[in-house]
Design a protein around this motif. Structure first.
Motif, PDB file in Angstrom:
ATOM      1  N   THR A  63       0.822  -1.209   0.000  1.00 30.22           N
ATOM      2  CA  THR A  63       0.000   0.000   0.000  1.00 30.22           C
ATOM      3  C   THR A  63       0.854   1.257   0.000  1.00 30.22           C
ATOM      4  OG1 THR A  63      -0.106  -0.153   2.424  1.00 30.22           O
ATOM      5  CG2 THR A  63      -1.949  -1.068   1.181  1.00 30.22           C
ATOM      6  N   HIS A  64       1.956   1.248   0.727  1.00 34.76           N
ATOM      7  CA  HIS A  64       2.764   2.424   0.984  1.00 34.76           C
ATOM      8  C   HIS A  64       4.126   2.247   0.311  1.00 34.76           C
ATOM      9  CE1 HIS A  64       4.853   4.940   4.427  1.00 34.76           C
ATOM     10  NE2 HIS A  64       4.899   5.556   3.265  1.00 34.76           N
ATOM     11  N   ALA A  65       4.529   3.190  -0.493  1.00 28.58           N
ATOM     12  CA  ALA A  65       5.801   3.080  -1.223  1.00 28.58           C
ATOM     13  C   ALA A  65       6.991   3.353  -0.312  1.00 28.58           C
ATOM     14  CB  ALA A  65       5.811   4.043  -2.405  1.00 28.58           C
ATOM     15  N   ALA A  66       7.088   2.564   0.759  1.00 25.52           N
ATOM     16  CA  ALA A  66       8.153   2.770   1.735  1.00 25.52           C
ATOM     17  C   ALA A  66       9.345   1.852   1.514  1.00 25.52           C
ATOM     18  CB  ALA A  66       7.602   2.545   3.151  1.00 25.52           C
ATOM     19  N   PHE A  67       9.228   0.903   0.589  1.00 25.23           N
ATOM     20  CA  PHE A  67      10.222  -0.162   0.503  1.00 25.23           C
ATOM     21  C   PHE A  67      11.117  -0.069  -0.729  1.00 25.23           C
ATOM     22  CE2 PHE A  67       6.622  -1.492   3.002  1.00 25.23           C
ATOM     23  CZ  PHE A  67       7.223  -1.987   4.155  1.00 25.23           C
ATOM     24  N   GLY A  68      11.275   1.136  -1.249  1.00 22.31           N
ATOM     25  CA  GLY A  68      12.104   1.323  -2.433  1.00 22.31           C
ATOM     26  C   GLY A  68      13.566   0.973  -2.208  1.00 22.31           C
ATOM     27  N   TYR A  69      14.113   1.382  -1.069  1.00 27.41           N
ATOM     28  CA  TYR A  69      15.517   1.071  -0.774  1.00 27.41           C
ATOM     29  C   TYR A  69      15.711  -0.421  -0.543  1.00 27.41           C
ATOM     30  CZ  TYR A  69      16.186   6.103  -0.109  1.00 27.41           C
ATOM     31  OH  TYR A  69      16.240   7.461  -0.302  1.00 27.41           O
ATOM     32  N   LEU A  70      14.782  -1.040   0.168  1.00 22.77           N
ATOM     33  CA  LEU A  70      14.858  -2.477   0.410  1.00 22.77           C
ATOM     34  C   LEU A  70      14.788  -3.235  -0.916  1.00 22.77           C
ATOM     35  CD1 LEU A  70      13.102  -4.468   3.200  1.00 22.77           C
ATOM     36  CD2 LEU A  70      12.929  -5.245   0.844  1.00 22.77           C
ATOM     37  N   ALA A  71      13.836  -2.844  -1.775  1.00 21.96           N
ATOM     38  CA  ALA A  71      13.691  -3.507  -3.075  1.00 21.96           C
ATOM     39  C   ALA A  71      14.956  -3.351  -3.915  1.00 21.96           C
ATOM     40  CB  ALA A  71      12.481  -2.933  -3.810  1.00 21.96           C
ATOM     41  N   GLU A  72      15.495  -2.163  -3.938  1.00 22.64           N
ATOM     42  CA  GLU A  72      16.708  -1.903  -4.718  1.00 22.64           C
ATOM     43  C   GLU A  72      17.884  -2.730  -4.203  1.00 22.64           C
ATOM     44  OE1 GLU A  72      19.311   2.002  -6.131  1.00 22.64           O
ATOM     45  OE2 GLU A  72      18.164   2.080  -4.269  1.00 22.64           O
ATOM     46  N   ARG A  73      18.009  -2.829  -2.895  1.00 21.79           N
ATOM     47  CA  ARG A  73      19.135  -3.549  -2.287  1.00 21.79           C
ATOM     48  C   ARG A  73      19.118  -5.027  -2.655  1.00 21.79           C
ATOM     49  NH1 ARG A  73      23.741  -1.980  -0.795  1.00 21.79           N
ATOM     50  NH2 ARG A  73      22.729  -0.169   0.184  1.00 21.79           N
ATOM     51  N   TYR A  74      17.918  -5.629  -2.737  1.00 18.37           N
ATOM     52  CA  TYR A  74      17.827  -7.083  -2.899  1.00 18.37           C
ATOM     53  C   TYR A  74      17.236  -7.520  -4.241  1.00 18.37           C
ATOM     54  CZ  TYR A  74      18.895  -6.473   1.960  1.00 18.37           C
ATOM     55  OH  TYR A  74      19.505  -6.062   3.135  1.00 18.37           O
ATOM     56  N   GLY A  75      17.287  -6.619  -5.217  1.00 17.15           N
ATOM     57  CA  GLY A  75      16.893  -6.975  -6.569  1.00 17.15           C
ATOM     58  C   GLY A  75      15.414  -7.231  -6.757  1.00 17.15           C
ATOM     59  N   LEU A  76      14.588  -6.540  -5.997  1.00 18.40           N
ATOM     60  CA  LEU A  76      13.142  -6.703  -6.092  1.00 18.40           C
ATOM     61  C   LEU A  76      12.514  -5.477  -6.749  1.00 18.40           C
ATOM     62  CD1 LEU A  76      12.464  -8.055  -2.479  1.00 18.40           C
ATOM     63  CD2 LEU A  76      13.010  -9.375  -4.544  1.00 18.40           C
ATOM     64  N   THR A  77      11.239  -5.587  -7.078  1.00 21.02           N
ATOM     65  CA  THR A  77      10.487  -4.471  -7.639  1.00 21.02           C
ATOM     66  C   THR A  77       9.285  -4.192  -6.751  1.00 21.02           C
ATOM     67  OG1 THR A  77      11.138  -4.991  -9.919  1.00 21.02           O
ATOM     68  CG2 THR A  77       9.182  -3.612  -9.611  1.00 21.02           C
ATOM     69  N   GLN A  78       9.224  -2.987  -6.242  1.00 25.71           N
ATOM     70  CA  GLN A  78       8.097  -2.560  -5.429  1.00 25.71           C
ATOM     71  C   GLN A  78       7.035  -1.920  -6.309  1.00 25.71           C
ATOM     72  OE1 GLN A  78       7.787   0.296  -1.570  1.00 25.71           O
ATOM     73  NE2 GLN A  78       8.488   1.329  -3.428  1.00 25.71           N
TER      74      GLN A  78
END
Length: 320
Positions: free
Chosen positions: A215-230
């Motif tokens: 719901t909340h676009a708070a995980f951009g850094y986490l996604a970037e760090r571990y090769g994910l897409t938020q």
């Protein structure tokens, strides 16, 4: 010195309490140790991730007060007159510029000797939602308040460790009498964050999907760090409402990328997440942005909740 601070000697403390509270309250300059009057180092933190760092690094040498109460949405914080006075009496303030405008304003106007801006201790980037006109309008509002940068750096253990190192150095400078302990505590915390990073790298290395919806676009850094897409339903503002076009895009994304779960958080309503999940025949689960710890949190501190987030992501993404 703030009169609530613990003083070192029991008998001396009684004498001082009886005879010298007025003088202590009136004291406005820091002594050689960096504290006002020789008590514990008094730190005001803007919200939970900052308070956690201050407590872990400062240990028994600091008294930490958070401006954001448990369960309060930090983005919405408006500082009270009482909190402003508390801020003025502190030895140091630890905040993340760009997240809470009222805190930024109060800190800028305060006479606090040590002002520690966590945003200046690492690198901030732009993380948005690839969306339609509604979200673009939201992003424009975000740009005005935050300079276009995503403030949720604490969700990346590597960046959080960089902030921890900077906080440790600031405490050493502000309270040199306890510098050795601050260095020791900082080193231990950074090592623990390194171990957390390793768990995430291993746990998310092999997954069936790399896309998650929240719901909340708070995980951009986490996604970037571990090769994910938020893919966020809302933007960086957790209370904003998505457009019909955005919801349709997310339904199509879920189908194309094998998304199984729509994540929501504990401090805001889960209504939008559950509606999207129902329409797209997906499950829901919690992915906690760790803006505060409550009785609904899946853990009692940063590390426990981050590990719970890892398990939730592994399950949603089909980790092998």
């Amino acid at each position: 010195m703030n009169v609530r601070r613990r003083l070192i000697s029991g008998s001396t403390a009684l004498t001082i309490t009886a005879l010298g509270l007025g003088a202590l309250s009136a004291c406005s300059s820091a002594d050689a140790s960096g504290t006002r009057g020789g008590g514990t180092y008094d730190v005001v933190a803007s919200f939970y991730p900052m308070a956690f760092l201050a407590e872990r690094i400062g240990g028994s040498h600091v008294h930490v007060t958070s401006l954001t109460t448990p369960g309060q949405e930090p983005h919405d914080l408006e500082i009270s007159a009482k909190q402003t006075v508390e801020l003025e009496k502190s030895d140091a303030v630890l905040y993340l510029k760009g997240l809470q405008p009222s805190v930024d304003s109060a800190v800028a106007q305060s006479g606090v000797r040590t002002k520690i801006d966590a945003a200046s201790l690492t690198t901030l980037e732009e993380h948005g939602t690839e969306v339609d006109g509604h979200a673009e309008e939201h992003d424009a509002h975000h740009d005005e308040e935050h300079g276009g940068k995503d403030p949720h750096v604490w969700l990346d253990p590597v960046r959080y460790a960089q902030i921890a190192e900077g906080v440790g150095k600031a405490f050493e400078k502000g309270d040199p009498d306890h510098a050795a302990d601050y260095r020791k505590n900082t080193k231990a915390l950074v090592e623990q964050l390194g171990e957390l990073n390793a768990r995430y790298e291993t746990g998310l290395k092999d997954t069936r999907s790399k896309v998650f919806i929240t719901t909340h676009a708070a995980f951009g850094y986490l996604a970037e760090r571990y090769g994910l897409t938020q893919e966020a339903i809302n933007g960086l503002d957790p209370e904003s409402e998505p457009s019909a076009a955005r919801v349709k895009d997310l339904q199509e994304t879920a189908k194309a990328d094998g998304v199984t779960t729509v994540f929501y958080e504990t401090l805001v309503s889960d209504k939008t997440a559950k509606t999207l999940a129902k329409d797209a025949h997906l499950r829901t689960d919690v992915l906690d942005p760790l803006e505060g710890i409550t009785d609904k949190s899946r853990g009692t501190d940063y590390f426990q909740v981050m590990d719970a987030n890892l398990k939730a992501l592994q399950q949603a993404l089909g980790a092998e």
